[in-house]
Design a protein around this motif. Structure first.
Motif, PDB file in Angstrom:
ATOM      1  N   ALA A 108      24.413  12.124 -14.369  1.00  6.05           N
ATOM      2  CA  ALA A 108      22.975  11.354 -13.498  1.00  6.05           C
ATOM      3  C   ALA A 108      22.108  11.412 -14.138  1.00  6.05           C
ATOM      4  O   ALA A 108      20.881  11.213 -13.961  1.00  6.05           O
ATOM      5  N   ASP A 109      22.106  11.303 -15.620  1.00  2.00           N
ATOM      6  CA  ASP A 109      20.903  11.014 -16.433  1.00  2.00           C
ATOM      7  C   ASP A 109      20.530   9.645 -17.064  1.00  2.00           C
ATOM      8  O   ASP A 109      21.443   8.675 -16.892  1.00  2.00           O
ATOM      9  N   THR A 110      19.315   9.221 -16.020  1.00  3.32           N
ATOM     10  CA  THR A 110      18.789   8.452 -16.124  1.00  3.32           C
ATOM     11  C   THR A 110      18.544   8.193 -18.003  1.00  3.32           C
ATOM     12  O   THR A 110      17.814   6.518 -18.265  1.00  3.32           O
ATOM     13  N   HIS A 111      18.156   8.372 -19.257  1.00  2.16           N
ATOM     14  CA  HIS A 111      17.500   8.481 -20.552  1.00  2.16           C
ATOM     15  C   HIS A 111      18.286   7.937 -21.123  1.00  2.16           C
ATOM     16  O   HIS A 111      18.573   7.445 -22.092  1.00  2.16           O
ATOM     17  N   THR A 117      32.794  22.386  -6.302  1.00  2.00           N
ATOM     18  CA  THR A 117      32.128  22.473  -7.297  1.00  2.00           C
ATOM     19  C   THR A 117      32.164  20.585  -7.855  1.00  2.00           C
ATOM     20  O   THR A 117      32.748  20.146  -7.896  1.00  2.00           O
ATOM     21  N   LEU A 118      30.560  20.513  -7.321  1.00  5.46           N
ATOM     22  CA  LEU A 118      30.406  19.511  -8.093  1.00  5.46           C
ATOM     23  C   LEU A 118      29.272  19.443  -9.647  1.00  5.46           C
ATOM     24  O   LEU A 118      27.876  20.296  -9.079  1.00  5.46           O
ATOM     25  N   VAL A 119      29.210  19.338 -10.320  1.00  4.74           N
ATOM     26  CA  VAL A 119      28.221  19.897 -11.633  1.00  4.74           C
ATOM     27  C   VAL A 119      27.754  19.008 -12.035  1.00  4.74           C
ATOM     28  O   VAL A 119      28.279  17.530 -12.257  1.00  4.74           O
ATOM     29  N   LEU A 120      26.293  18.281 -11.906  1.00  3.54           N
ATOM     30  CA  LEU A 120      25.256  17.357 -12.530  1.00  3.54           C
ATOM     31  C   LEU A 120      25.178  17.430 -13.871  1.00  3.54           C
ATOM     32  O   LEU A 120      24.443  18.404 -13.892  1.00  3.54           O
ATOM     33  N   ASP A 121      24.928  16.969 -15.151  1.00  5.67           N
ATOM     34  CA  ASP A 121      24.564  16.302 -16.005  1.00  5.67           C
ATOM     35  C   ASP A 121      22.921  15.820 -15.449  1.00  5.67           C
ATOM     36  O   ASP A 121      23.093  14.200 -15.247  1.00  5.67           O
ATOM     37  N   THR A 122      21.942  15.886 -15.824  1.00  3.00           N
ATOM     38  CA  THR A 122      20.593  15.220 -15.797  1.00  3.00           C
ATOM     39  C   THR A 122      19.454  15.354 -17.019  1.00  3.00           C
ATOM     40  O   THR A 122      20.305  15.532 -18.582  1.00  3.00           O
ATOM     41  N   ALA A 123      18.568  14.530 -17.266  1.00  2.00           N
ATOM     42  CA  ALA A 123      17.687  14.206 -17.688  1.00  2.00           C
ATOM     43  C   ALA A 123      16.678  15.235 -17.632  1.00  2.00           C
ATOM     44  O   ALA A 123      16.536  15.420 -17.692  1.00  2.00           O
ATOM     45  N   ALA A 124      15.939  15.401 -19.254  1.00  2.00           N
ATOM     46  CA  ALA A 124      15.311  16.357 -19.605  1.00  2.00           C
ATOM     47  C   ALA A 124      14.040  16.302 -18.922  1.00  2.00           C
ATOM     48  O   ALA A 124      13.079  16.672 -18.774  1.00  2.00           O
ATOM     49  N   ASN A 172      12.827   8.881 -13.394  1.00  2.00           N
ATOM     50  CA  ASN A 172      12.855  10.410 -13.361  1.00  2.00           C
ATOM     51  C   ASN A 172      13.611  11.127 -11.948  1.00  2.00           C
ATOM     52  O   ASN A 172      13.710  12.226 -11.262  1.00  2.00           O
ATOM     53  N   ALA A 173      13.733  10.161 -11.188  1.00  2.77           N
ATOM     54  CA  ALA A 173      14.087  10.716  -9.587  1.00  2.77           C
ATOM     55  C   ALA A 173      15.454  11.108  -9.394  1.00  2.77           C
ATOM     56  O   ALA A 173      15.733  11.891  -9.026  1.00  2.77           O
ATOM     57  N   ALA A 174      16.045  10.597 -10.146  1.00  2.00           N
ATOM     58  CA  ALA A 174      18.025  11.279 -10.121  1.00  2.00           C
ATOM     59  C   ALA A 174      17.413  12.575 -10.389  1.00  2.00           C
ATOM     60  O   ALA A 174      18.000  13.423 -10.019  1.00  2.00           O
ATOM     61  N   ALA A 175      16.415  12.967 -11.626  1.00  5.61           N
ATOM     62  CA  ALA A 175      16.911  14.682 -12.424  1.00  5.61           C
ATOM     63  C   ALA A 175      16.113  15.075 -11.274  1.00  5.61           C
ATOM     64  O   ALA A 175      16.277  16.346 -11.115  1.00  5.61           O
TER      65      ALA A 175
END
Length: 423
Positions: A176-179, A260-267, A285-288
């Motif tokens: 889910a990282d938008t950057h 389990t759902l693991v989400l990788d997100t932006a900083a 940044n809405a996704a994070a």
């Protein structure tokens, strides 16, 4: 056709509903493990009909239509039998999930792996009027987040998802990282058609079904089980596709299909509307923000050096504006004496306790060779370097902090005791 093994099968014991080879193997080795097999059935419907009379403590079934159906799941729930489902392939995991069994074994059943000594003596037999739920009501969501500066968010997210999958879970991993999305190259996957963006579009139109979820996800097989991966956007300019509403809808839908759902997100968790004149425009940044707010747990990742720890302490304060502290697990990555000094583990713990009030961080040792080998192979850390010290620390994180109640949940290791099976 069933084959009763015990002449007095009522009460206790284990019933088997497996392919013939597995059934014979387990039955032949049961006695030397102190296990009483009370029935061997060739079909799920047959065993479901016999459970009221057998009253077994546990049922071991293969996740195949012949050996597992809704009637068997319901019978186990009604009569308090713990259901252990062996689901190794993706089709088997899907069948189990369709029947409401999310916690499964991703490897062949072995008595040694499932039996553990009962502390303080034999465990009491399960009461008939206390049904044991076969599955949790909803899948758990874990967001992996951390400050800028490459503390290792993606590496931790990938390794964490693989560890969970290896313990029998039906696991999804989403970028889910938008950057700077990085899961696809980390696992050697193509990202021309980003799976997470496709899932979000479908969810935005209320069209994200289980079949569509599996279509847009990449299946990554592991030595034990596997995981469904929703790759991230290859071009950062596509971030408007990941709106808060779509991300939240995707997470909500996925809870029904994975354990389990693991989400990788932006900083960045910065509120974009504070710097935008268009209050209705998409927010990068809405996704994070949506991910950390929807998550049941947030893994806060920071680096173990003077800059990384400072950023970690400040980032935690920012995160706590959106997430209650009891849902946050602090992980300090890249712990090494060359950046911290003598006894780096104690130094990190002391600093975090003194300046941030963090008393229980999880420390991941510096293992550049292990992570480099994983990146080169396009595999999770535990698959590329099974004996990695960092992998061992991540395994402890999964067992002690994420699956701390695993012993009481069906489909996990060590769910019943040896003494309880003695005739």
């Amino acid at each position: 056709m069933s084959e009763p093994v015990d002449p007095a099968p009522r009460g206790g014991g284990v019933a088997l509903c497996l392919p013939l080879d597995d059934e014979q193997r387990l039955d032949a080795s049961a006695r030397r493990h102190g296990v009483r097999v009370v029935a061997r059935c060739s079909g799920a419907s047959e065993l479901a009909a016999r459970i009221p009379a057998l009253r077994p403590d546990a049922v071991v079934a293969a996740a195949q239509p012949q050996y597992l159906d809704a009637a068997l799941v319901a019978a186990c729930d009604e009569h308090g039998a713990k259901l252990v489902v062996v689901a190794i392939t993706r089709d088997e995991q899907r069948l189990a999930a369709e029947l409401g069994v999310i916690d499964t074994l991703a490897e062949p059943f072995e008595w040694d792996a499932q039996l553990e000594p009962a502390p303080g003596g034999p465990a009491p037999a399960a009461a008939a009027d206390e049904p044991v739920a076969a599955t949790p009501a909803r899948g758990e969501v874990i967001a992996v987040w951390g400050p800028a500066g490459a503390p290792g968010r993606t590496s931790i997210a990938v390794a964490l998802a693989a560890e969970l999958a290896g313990r029998g879970g039906v696991v999804g991993l989403a970028d889910a990282d938008t950057h700077a999305a990085a899961i696809a190259p980390s696992l050697g996957l193509l990202d021309e058609a980003p799976g997470f963006a496709a899932a979000c579009r479908l969810a935005g139109h209320d069209a994200l079904t289980r079949d569509e979820f599996e279509r847009v996800a990449e299946w990554v097989p592991l030595s034990r089980g596997g995981m469904s991966v929703l790759t991230g956007i290859g071009s950062a300019s596509r971030w408007p596709e990941l709106t808060a509403e779509r991300v939240t809808a995707t997470i909500t839908a996925a809870r029904a299909w994975v354990s389990t759902l693991v989400l990788d997100t932006a900083a960045s968790l910065e509120h974009d509307e504070e710097i935008s004149s268009d209050l209705h425009a998409p927010r990068r940044n809405a996704a994070a923000l949506a991910a950390v707010r929807a998550a049941d747990r947030v893994i806060l990742v920071g680096a173990a050096d003077a800059i990384g720890l400072t950023r970690l302490v400040r980032a935690r304060l920012e995160l706590l504006e959106h997430v209650p502290p009891e849902r946050v697990i602090v992980v300090v990555n890249k712990v090494r004496a060359s950046a911290i000094g003598v006894n780096p583990e104690a130094q990190v713990r002391q600093s975090l306790a003194r300046f941030a009030g963090i008393d229980d961080p999880v420390l991941i040792p510096w293992d550049p060779r292990g992570f480099d080998a994983a990146l080169l192979a396009g595999r999770p850390l535990g698959e590329a370097v099974p004996r990695s010290a960092a992998r061992a620390a991540l395994g402890a994180l999964v067992d002690e902090r994420i699956l701390e109640s695993a012993a009481t949940r069906p489909g996990r290791r060590g769910f019943f005791t040896r003494e309880r099976r003695l005739a």
